[in-house]
Design an enzyme around this catalytic site. Structure first.
Site, PDB file in Angstrom:
ATOM      1  N   CYS A   2       0.852  -1.120   0.150  1.00  0.00           N
ATOM      2  CA  CYS A   2      -0.094  -0.028  -0.196  1.00  0.00           C
ATOM      3  C   CYS A   2       0.987   1.322  -0.037  1.00  0.00           C
ATOM      4  O   CYS A   2       1.680   1.551   1.024  1.00  0.00           O
ATOM      5  CB  CYS A   2      -0.834   0.017   1.275  1.00  0.00           C
ATOM      6  SG  CYS A   2      -2.135   1.485   1.356  1.00  0.00           S
ATOM      7  N   GLU A 105      -3.739   1.299  -6.311  1.00  0.00           N
ATOM      8  CA  GLU A 105      -3.015   0.221  -6.651  1.00  0.00           C
ATOM      9  C   GLU A 105      -2.600   0.456  -8.051  1.00  0.00           C
ATOM     10  O   GLU A 105      -3.571   1.104  -8.935  1.00  0.00           O
ATOM     11  CB  GLU A 105      -3.490  -0.962  -6.273  1.00  0.00           C
ATOM     12  CG  GLU A 105      -2.692  -2.141  -6.413  1.00  0.00           C
ATOM     13  CD  GLU A 105      -1.385  -2.020  -5.714  1.00  0.00           C
ATOM     14  OE1 GLU A 105      -0.268  -1.481  -6.254  1.00  0.00           O
ATOM     15  OE2 GLU A 105      -1.271  -1.979  -4.600  1.00  0.00           O
TER      16      GLU A 105
END
Length: 222
Positions: A2, A105
Protein backbone atom coordinates in the site's frame (compact mmCIF):
# COMPACT_ATOMS: atom_id res chain seq x y z
CA UNK A 1 1.71 -3.29 -0.76
CA UNK A 2 0.00 0.00 0.00
CA UNK A 3 1.79 3.11 -1.24
CA UNK A 4 -0.97 5.72 -1.55
CA UNK A 5 -4.38 6.30 0.00
CA UNK A 6 -6.99 9.00 0.50
CA UNK A 7 -8.87 10.60 3.36
CA UNK A 8 -11.37 13.09 2.00
CA UNK A 9 -14.15 13.38 4.58
CA UNK A 10 -14.69 16.19 7.13
CA UNK A 11 -12.90 15.90 10.46
CA UNK A 12 -16.18 15.54 12.35
CA UNK A 13 -17.03 12.41 10.40
CA UNK A 14 -13.68 10.84 11.34
CA UNK A 15 -14.22 11.67 15.01
CA UNK A 16 -17.72 10.18 14.97
CA UNK A 17 -16.76 7.04 13.06
CA UNK A 18 -13.86 6.17 15.37
CA UNK A 19 -15.40 7.34 18.66
CA UNK A 20 -12.72 9.95 19.27
CA UNK A 21 -12.68 11.54 22.74
CA UNK A 22 -9.41 13.45 22.46
CA UNK A 23 -7.66 14.96 19.45
CA UNK A 24 -4.35 16.69 18.77
CA UNK A 25 -4.97 16.80 15.02
CA UNK A 26 -4.50 20.41 13.95
CA UNK A 27 -5.06 22.04 10.57
CA UNK A 28 -6.77 18.97 9.13
CA UNK A 29 -7.47 19.08 5.41
CA UNK A 30 -8.85 16.35 3.15
CA UNK A 31 -6.15 14.65 1.07
CA UNK A 32 -6.61 12.90 -2.27
CA UNK A 33 -3.09 11.50 -2.61
CA UNK A 34 -1.47 10.60 0.71
CA UNK A 35 2.10 9.37 0.21
CA UNK A 36 4.94 7.91 2.30
CA UNK A 37 6.87 10.48 4.31
CA UNK A 38 3.79 12.62 4.85
CA UNK A 39 1.96 13.19 8.12
CA UNK A 40 -1.22 11.14 8.39
CA UNK A 41 -4.22 11.11 10.69
CA UNK A 42 -4.00 8.21 13.12
CA UNK A 43 -6.13 6.72 15.90
CA UNK A 44 -4.63 5.13 19.00
CA UNK A 45 -6.12 4.00 22.30
CA UNK A 46 -4.38 5.10 25.51
CA UNK A 47 -5.99 2.35 27.56
CA UNK A 48 -9.06 4.42 28.35
CA UNK A 49 -10.15 6.29 25.22
CA UNK A 50 -9.53 6.69 21.51
CA UNK A 51 -7.29 9.59 20.52
CA UNK A 52 -6.80 11.16 17.10
CA UNK A 53 -3.43 12.64 16.21
CA UNK A 54 -0.67 12.72 13.61
CA UNK A 55 2.01 10.19 12.70
CA UNK A 56 4.56 10.27 9.89
CA UNK A 57 4.09 7.45 7.39
CA UNK A 58 7.24 5.31 7.35
CA UNK A 59 8.09 3.55 10.59
CA UNK A 60 11.43 4.36 12.24
CA UNK A 61 12.31 1.67 14.82
CA UNK A 62 13.32 2.99 18.22
CA UNK A 63 16.77 1.43 17.78
CA UNK A 64 17.50 2.93 14.34
CA UNK A 65 20.58 5.11 13.89
CA UNK A 66 19.21 6.81 10.76
CA UNK A 67 15.56 7.96 10.62
CA UNK A 68 15.64 7.75 6.81
CA UNK A 69 15.09 4.02 7.24
CA UNK A 70 11.41 4.93 7.53
CA UNK A 71 11.12 5.27 3.76
CA UNK A 72 11.79 1.52 3.54
CA UNK A 73 9.18 0.68 6.16
CA UNK A 74 5.91 2.06 4.85
CA UNK A 75 4.42 -1.46 4.97
CA UNK A 76 4.79 -4.49 7.23
CA UNK A 77 3.75 -8.02 6.28
CA UNK A 78 0.99 -9.09 8.67
CA UNK A 79 2.06 -12.73 8.48
CA UNK A 80 5.58 -12.10 9.80
CA UNK A 81 5.44 -8.82 11.73
CA UNK A 82 5.59 -10.67 15.06
CA UNK A 83 8.99 -12.12 14.09
CA UNK A 84 10.69 -8.91 12.88
CA UNK A 85 12.81 -6.71 15.16
CA UNK A 86 11.31 -3.58 13.57
CA UNK A 87 7.69 -4.54 14.18
CA UNK A 88 7.54 -7.03 17.06
CA UNK A 89 7.39 -4.46 19.86
CA UNK A 90 4.83 -2.12 18.25
CA UNK A 91 2.67 -5.12 17.31
CA UNK A 92 2.44 -6.00 20.99
CA UNK A 93 1.43 -2.61 22.42
CA UNK A 94 1.66 0.16 19.79
CA UNK A 95 -1.06 -0.53 17.28
CA UNK A 96 -3.00 2.16 15.48
CA UNK A 97 -5.65 2.78 12.87
CA UNK A 98 -5.15 5.01 9.86
CA UNK A 99 -8.56 6.27 8.71
CA UNK A 100 -9.04 6.11 4.94
CA UNK A 101 -11.77 6.12 2.34
CA UNK A 102 -9.80 4.60 -0.56
CA UNK A 103 -6.35 3.52 -1.64
CA UNK A 104 -4.55 3.33 -4.96
CA UNK A 105 -2.94 0.38 -6.68
CA UNK A 106 -1.20 0.08 -10.04
CA UNK A 107 -1.97 -2.64 -12.60
CA UNK A 108 0.20 -3.36 -15.63
CA UNK A 109 -1.91 -3.02 -18.77
CA UNK A 110 -0.40 -3.19 -22.26
CA UNK A 111 3.05 -2.80 -20.75
CA UNK A 112 2.13 0.34 -18.80
CA UNK A 113 1.11 0.83 -15.19
CA UNK A 114 -2.45 2.06 -14.78
CA UNK A 115 -3.51 3.43 -11.35
CA UNK A 116 -6.79 2.24 -9.87
CA UNK A 117 -8.73 3.67 -6.97
CA UNK A 118 -10.05 0.98 -4.61
CA UNK A 119 -12.77 1.69 -2.09
CA UNK A 120 -15.54 0.01 -0.13
CA UNK A 121 -19.07 0.06 -1.47
CA UNK A 122 -20.87 3.23 -0.51
CA UNK A 123 -17.57 5.12 -0.20
CA UNK A 124 -17.40 4.16 3.46
CA UNK A 125 -14.66 5.26 5.82
CA UNK A 126 -12.54 2.30 6.85
CA UNK A 127 -9.66 1.45 9.18
CA UNK A 128 -6.23 0.54 7.86
CA UNK A 129 -4.37 -1.55 10.43
CA UNK A 130 -1.13 0.14 11.44
CA UNK A 131 1.73 0.07 13.92
CA UNK A 132 3.37 3.14 15.44
CA UNK A 133 6.75 3.82 16.98
CA UNK A 134 8.58 6.57 18.86
CA UNK A 135 12.16 7.38 17.81
CA UNK A 136 14.28 9.73 19.90
CA UNK A 137 17.82 11.07 19.58
CA UNK A 138 20.06 11.99 22.50
CA UNK A 139 19.61 15.67 21.60
CA UNK A 140 15.88 15.32 22.23
CA UNK A 141 14.68 15.11 18.62
CA UNK A 142 11.55 12.91 18.60
CA UNK A 143 9.66 11.35 15.74
CA UNK A 144 6.38 9.45 15.87
CA UNK A 145 5.99 7.23 12.84
CA UNK A 146 3.82 4.43 11.50
CA UNK A 147 3.53 1.61 8.99
CA UNK A 148 0.54 -0.05 7.30
CA UNK A 149 0.13 -3.80 7.58
CA UNK A 150 -0.45 -5.77 4.39
CA UNK A 151 -1.70 -9.26 3.65
CA UNK A 152 -2.18 -11.56 0.68
CA UNK A 153 -4.77 -10.21 -1.74
CA UNK A 154 -8.36 -11.41 -1.57
CA UNK A 155 -10.20 -12.58 -4.69
CA UNK A 156 -11.13 -9.03 -5.66
CA UNK A 157 -7.62 -7.62 -5.39
CA UNK A 158 -5.81 -10.52 -7.07
CA UNK A 159 -6.35 -8.97 -10.48
CA UNK A 160 -4.64 -5.77 -9.37
CA UNK A 161 -1.87 -6.86 -6.99
CA UNK A 162 -0.83 -9.90 -4.97
CA UNK A 163 -0.85 -7.89 -1.71
CA UNK A 164 -3.33 -5.51 -0.14
CA UNK A 165 -3.55 -3.36 3.01
CA UNK A 166 -5.29 -4.85 6.03
CA UNK A 167 -8.73 -3.26 6.30
CA UNK A 168 -10.06 -4.08 9.75
CA UNK A 169 -13.57 -5.36 10.20
CA UNK A 170 -15.43 -2.73 12.19
CA UNK A 171 -16.26 -5.14 15.01
CA UNK A 172 -12.53 -5.89 15.47
CA UNK A 173 -11.27 -2.31 15.55
CA UNK A 174 -11.51 -2.00 19.33
CA UNK A 175 -9.58 -5.26 19.76
CA UNK A 176 -6.83 -4.02 17.47
CA UNK A 177 -6.50 -0.71 19.30
CA UNK A 178 -6.60 -2.14 22.83
CA UNK A 179 -3.00 -1.96 24.19
CA UNK A 180 -3.95 -4.47 26.86
CA UNK A 181 -4.39 -7.22 24.27
CA UNK A 182 -1.00 -8.72 23.43
CA UNK A 183 -1.94 -12.28 22.53
CA UNK A 184 -0.54 -13.04 19.08
CA UNK A 185 -3.43 -15.30 18.08
CA UNK A 186 -6.06 -12.74 19.07
CA UNK A 187 -4.29 -10.11 17.01
CA UNK A 188 -3.87 -12.40 14.01
CA UNK A 189 -7.64 -12.86 13.96
CA UNK A 190 -7.87 -9.15 13.11
CA UNK A 191 -5.51 -9.47 10.16
CA UNK A 192 -7.68 -11.26 7.61
CA UNK A 193 -8.53 -9.98 4.12
CA UNK A 194 -11.79 -8.09 4.00
CA UNK A 195 -14.76 -9.54 2.11
CA UNK A 196 -14.31 -9.12 -1.65
CA UNK A 197 -18.02 -8.50 -2.18
CA UNK A 198 -17.91 -5.03 -0.59
CA UNK A 199 -14.94 -3.74 -2.61
CA UNK A 200 -14.97 -1.82 -5.87
CA UNK A 201 -12.31 -0.26 -8.11
CA UNK A 202 -11.97 1.93 -11.17
CA UNK A 203 -9.08 3.41 -13.18
CA UNK A 204 -8.02 7.00 -12.50
CA UNK A 205 -5.68 9.54 -14.06
CA UNK A 206 -1.94 8.88 -14.01
CA UNK A 207 -1.64 12.32 -12.42
CA UNK A 208 -1.87 10.43 -9.13
CA UNK A 209 1.64 9.12 -9.82
CA UNK A 210 3.06 12.50 -8.83
CA UNK A 211 2.86 13.10 -5.08
CA UNK A 212 2.68 16.84 -5.73
CA UNK A 213 -0.78 16.35 -7.26
CA UNK A 214 -3.43 16.42 -4.54
CA UNK A 215 -6.72 17.62 -5.98
CA UNK A 216 -10.22 16.19 -5.88
CA UNK A 217 -10.24 15.45 -9.61
CA UNK A 218 -7.74 12.62 -8.96
CA UNK A 219 -10.76 10.64 -7.77
CA UNK A 220 -12.58 10.94 -11.12
CA UNK A 221 -12.97 7.69 -13.10
CA UNK A 222 -11.34 7.61 -16.50
Amino acid sequence: MCGRFTLTVPLQKIEERFDIEDTTLEDYEPSFNIAPGQNVAAVINDGAKNRLGVLTWGLVPHWASDPNIGYKMINARAETAHTKNSFKRPLETQRCILPADSFYEWKTENGKKQPYRIRLAGESLFALAGLWEKWEKKDGDKRFTCTILTIEANAFMEGLHHRMPVILKEELESTWLDPGIQDHHALQNCLAPIDSSIMEAYPVSKAVNNVKNNAEDLLNPL
